[in-house]
Scaffold this motif. Structure first.
Motif, mmCIF file in Angstrom:
data_model
loop_
_atom_site.group_PDB
_atom_site.id
_atom_site.type_symbol
_atom_site.label_atom_id
_atom_site.label_comp_id
_atom_site.label_asym_id
_atom_site.label_seq_id
_atom_site.Cartn_x
_atom_site.Cartn_y
_atom_site.Cartn_z
ATOM 1 N N GLY A 152 26.346 14.595 28.754
ATOM 2 C CA GLY A 152 26.149 14.053 27.409
ATOM 3 C C GLY A 152 27.387 13.294 26.993
ATOM 4 N N ASN A 153 27.949 13.627 25.848
ATOM 5 C CA ASN A 153 29.097 12.910 25.315
ATOM 6 C C ASN A 153 30.262 12.900 26.303
ATOM 7 N N GLN A 154 30.854 11.742 26.502
ATOM 8 C CA GLN A 154 31.886 11.573 27.527
ATOM 9 C C GLN A 154 33.309 11.570 26.972
ATOM 10 N N LYS A 155 33.472 11.834 25.682
ATOM 11 C CA LYS A 155 34.806 11.829 25.085
ATOM 12 C C LYS A 155 35.078 13.155 24.378
ATOM 13 N N VAL A 156 34.900 14.235 25.120
ATOM 14 C CA VAL A 156 35.101 15.566 24.541
ATOM 15 C C VAL A 156 36.384 16.154 25.115
ATOM 16 N N ASN A 157 37.337 16.384 24.245
ATOM 17 C CA ASN A 157 38.559 17.087 24.622
ATOM 18 C C ASN A 157 39.120 17.760 23.384
ATOM 19 N N ALA A 158 40.271 18.354 23.503
ATOM 20 C CA ALA A 158 40.834 19.121 22.393
ATOM 21 C C ALA A 158 41.060 18.290 21.144
ATOM 22 N N ASN A 186 18.762 8.815 27.362
ATOM 23 C CA ASN A 186 18.514 8.406 25.978
ATOM 24 C C ASN A 186 19.867 8.116 25.342
ATOM 25 N N ARG A 187 20.167 6.859 25.124
ATOM 26 C CA ARG A 187 21.500 6.483 24.666
ATOM 27 C C ARG A 187 21.779 6.953 23.242
ATOM 28 N N ASN A 188 20.740 7.401 22.546
ATOM 29 C CA ASN A 188 20.943 7.953 21.202
ATOM 30 C C ASN A 188 21.372 9.415 21.235
ATOM 31 N N ASP A 189 21.341 10.025 22.417
ATOM 32 C CA ASP A 189 21.786 11.410 22.551
ATOM 33 C C ASP A 189 23.259 11.416 22.936
ATOM 34 N N LEU A 190 24.100 11.554 21.934
ATOM 35 C CA LEU A 190 25.551 11.624 22.125
ATOM 36 C C LEU A 190 26.060 13.059 22.051
ATOM 37 N N SER A 191 25.149 14.017 22.115
ATOM 38 C CA SER A 191 25.536 15.429 22.008
ATOM 39 C C SER A 191 26.423 15.823 23.178
ATOM 40 N N ALA A 192 27.268 16.810 22.934
ATOM 41 C CA ALA A 192 28.143 17.358 23.969
ATOM 42 C C ALA A 192 27.532 18.650 24.491
ATOM 43 N N SER A 194 7.147 29.571 13.308
ATOM 44 C CA SER A 194 7.275 28.569 12.245
ATOM 45 C C SER A 194 7.562 27.193 12.818
ATOM 46 N N LYS A 195 7.462 26.196 11.961
ATOM 47 C CA LYS A 195 7.940 24.871 12.297
ATOM 48 C C LYS A 195 9.465 24.873 12.296
ATOM 49 N N VAL A 196 10.048 23.825 12.863
ATOM 50 C CA VAL A 196 11.505 23.733 12.928
ATOM 51 C C VAL A 196 11.981 22.591 12.051
ATOM 52 N N VAL A 197 13.234 22.693 11.607
ATOM 53 C CA VAL A 197 13.879 21.583 10.906
ATOM 54 C C VAL A 197 14.836 20.915 11.885
ATOM 55 N N ALA A 198 15.124 19.652 11.650
ATOM 56 C CA ALA A 198 16.014 18.909 12.544
ATOM 57 C C ALA A 198 17.412 19.517 12.527
ATOM 58 N N MET A 199 18.066 19.480 13.667
ATOM 59 C CA MET A 199 19.455 19.929 13.732
ATOM 60 C C MET A 199 20.332 19.005 12.900
ATOM 61 N N PRO A 200 21.284 19.569 12.150
ATOM 62 C CA PRO A 200 22.197 18.718 11.394
ATOM 63 C C PRO A 200 23.204 18.036 12.321
ATOM 64 N N GLN A 201 23.648 16.872 11.919
ATOM 65 C CA GLN A 201 24.652 16.145 12.689
ATOM 66 C C GLN A 201 25.933 16.978 12.797
ATOM 67 N N PHE A 202 26.467 17.065 14.011
ATOM 68 C CA PHE A 202 27.729 17.733 14.332
ATOM 69 C C PHE A 202 27.637 19.267 14.300
ATOM 70 N N LEU A 203 26.424 19.809 14.313
ATOM 71 C CA LEU A 203 26.277 21.264 14.430
ATOM 72 C C LEU A 203 26.931 21.745 15.711
ATOM 73 N N VAL A 245 25.099 15.650 18.361
ATOM 74 C CA VAL A 245 25.481 14.314 17.897
ATOM 75 C C VAL A 245 24.369 13.358 18.306
ATOM 76 N N THR A 246 23.715 12.748 17.328
ATOM 77 C CA THR A 246 22.605 11.840 17.637
ATOM 78 C C THR A 246 22.674 10.582 16.789
ATOM 79 N N ASN A 247 22.035 9.540 17.286
ATOM 80 C CA ASN A 247 21.875 8.275 16.561
ATOM 81 C C ASN A 247 20.397 7.927 16.480
ATOM 82 N N GLY A 248 20.087 6.938 15.653
ATOM 83 C CA GLY A 248 18.755 6.369 15.649
ATOM 84 C C GLY A 248 17.633 7.315 15.277
#
Length: 505
Positions: free
Chosen positions: A267-273, A289-295, A342-351, A485-488
């Motif tokens: 996923g995300n390629q810029k993960v460090n301390a 999926n280029r909108n998937d920037l999750s780590a 139950s149904k699910v809610v979308a994950m919040p950005q940066f969870l 981390v997601t876009n779009g």
């Protein structure tokens, strides 16, 4: 709901821990590794191919209370300072353990050496560090629980003592291990092979022939009429480009080598301390999926064959007693699934979510969520406290099922635990005040040489997960990390796909 409810695991995890603990305790085996003399001793050869043996020692490791998991409320403006001090606590333990492992001769000649030269000074350092945490919190108007000051003292653990899993109710699941722990029914004085880890594990008792383990996997909860039954797969590769570091941006932001073990990143390629939310948005991704920037990241597995890996003299690698050839997963499936009630809610950005506990060997099983199995056995057997020995033609599988309930407000918490929770294993219902989110699941498949526990207690072809050195590379310490981390509008598309019962990729 109370904290115990929030820590409740999936049925698979709960069952696997109970059954795997029973395995480790059954047949005269020990969960706690019998500890070899250190590779740093002059009378011990550090590299003995894939069948390392060395002198015995009674004290196996150092056990310190986990201060970070006891922190419930840290003001946001104090979190960086507190995180730095928590990383200092980890570094102090690692340094003390390294000294423990390198002074076996001195310990043998002086019964008070460990207390006077290692444990006592460690307490003094921890006392000062915990006090700095108090100052950081109170300086910005926060409240500090003075009981945390009592967590400075550490203890040593002998080879026949256990914290992780020893008190689990096995529910009648005690099994015969098929002779896979031979050479370890000896009162904790004779060691199994450490397979190249320089005296730091794994040992014979850490492996079991999966074909000799009784089925222990429970069924899933029944879906209700409001269930969210869809799935969403994101394809992000297996880290073939070897994007590695030993940082820990969730727990130890701004601290180099905060994990003391090496992670695979997809996923995300810029993960460090030193990454920030803004960095993540600019980091690029290995996902199709280029909108998937999750780590998505997890500790590497190493084959204990004596190979001098490129990090043999680096932090997180050899300096932290993580040695051997790093193995790349052959498959890495990342899938989001729904909730049976139950149904699910979308994950919040940066969870941020951490599942499992890198310190579960000394912390105990409260946050453990490791699953080890073999292809062809995943629906029958899941192990937590042992590595599987798979039959010919079968491959090692690590799987993770993340917390799937969110408090609806926070993307992180002081102890990185309490903002998310597991759903009830019987019903799938989230704790009061929590909302169901898409559950992240991961499945990693590895081709490893088949370990063989030999009559003399050595292990040929051993493998082990990277970890803090004092955790002795136990399988129960396996864990996985995630930053959403997601876009779009991708987060909403994932939730909608799952809620509509679709299969998306």
């Amino acid at each position: 709901m109370g904290r115990n409810t929030r820590k409740r695991r999936t049925p698979l995890a709960a069952k696997a821990i109970a059954a795997s603990a029973a395995l480790a305790l059954g047949g005269g085996g020990l969960i706690w590794a019998n500890f070899y003399a250190s590779a740093h001793e002059s009378n011990n050869q550090a590299w003995g191919g894939n069948q390392t043996k060395a002198a015995t020692a009674q004290v196996a490791t150092i056990s310190c209370p986990d201060v970070g998991q006891k922190l419930m409320h840290v003001p946001y403006s104090a979190r960086q300072g507190v995180a730095t001090e928590l990383a200092n606590l980890d570094k102090q333990i690692t340094e003390a353990y390294t000294r423990l492992a390198s002074t076996r001769n001195a310990q043998a000649s002086d019964p008070s050496f460990v207390q006077n030269a290692i444990v006592g000074p460690l307490k003094d350092k921890r006392t000062a560090t915990i006090d700095r945490i108090r100052i950081d919190i109170q300086r910005v108007g926060g409240s500090f629980n003075n009981a945390l000051s009592q967590l400075a003292a550490c203890t040593t653990q002998a080879a026949n003592q256990t914290t992780a899993g020893g008190q689990q109710n096995n529910g009648g699941q005690q099994q015969n291990n098929g002779g896979q722990q031979q050479g370890n029914n000896n009162g904790g004085q004779q060691q199994g092979n450490n397979g190249g880890q320089g005296g730091d594990g794994p040992a014979a008792a850490d492996f079991v022939d999966i074909t000799k383990v009784a089925p222990n996997v429970q069924g899933k909860p029944q879906n209700s009429g409001n269930a969210s039954t869809g799935t969403f797969i994101t394809r992000c590769g297996v880290n073939a480009n070897q994007n590695h570091n030993s940082d820990n941006v969730i727990v130890a932001p701004g601290v180099t080598n905060g994990a003391h073990h090496v992670h695979d990143y997809v996923g995300n390629q810029k993960v460090n301390a030193f990454s920030s939310n803004q960095t993540f948005l600019q980091g690029g991704t290995s996902c199709q999926n280029r909108n998937d920037l999750s780590a998505y990241y997890w500790p590497v597995i190493r084959e204990q064959d004596g190979t001098q890996e490129k990090d043999a003299n680096a932090d997180g690698g050899g300096k932290d007693l993580n040695v051997g050839k790093i193995l790349v997963a052959q498959q890495a499936q990342i899938k989001y699934v729904g909730n049976p009630s139950s149904k699910v809610v979308a994950m919040p950005q940066f969870l941020r979510i951490i599942t499992g506990d890198a310190k579960a060997f000394v912390n105990g099983t409260a946050n453990a969520n490791a699953h080890w199995s073999c292809t062809g056995f995943e629906n029958k057997v899941q192990l937590t406290t042992q590595y599987p020995i798979c039959p010919q033609g079968s491959k090692v599988v690590r799987s993770f099922a993340f917390q799937s309930c969110w408090d609806g407000v926070n993307i992180d918490s002081a102890n990185h635990r309490t903002h998310v929770a597991f759903a009830d294993p019987a019903s799938g219902v989230c704790p009061n005040g929590f909302k169901a989110i898409p559950q992240l699941t991961m499945r990693l498949v590895y081709n490893v040489p088949q370990p063989v526990v030999q009559a003399d207690g050595t292990v040929k072809n051993a493998y082990a997960v990277d970890g803090f050195p004092e955790e002795l590379h136990k399988p129960i310490t396996d864990h996985d990390d995630f930053i959403s981390v997601t876009n779009g509008g991708l987060a909403n598309r994932i939730a909608n796909c799952i809620n509509n019962g679709q299969k998306c990729a």
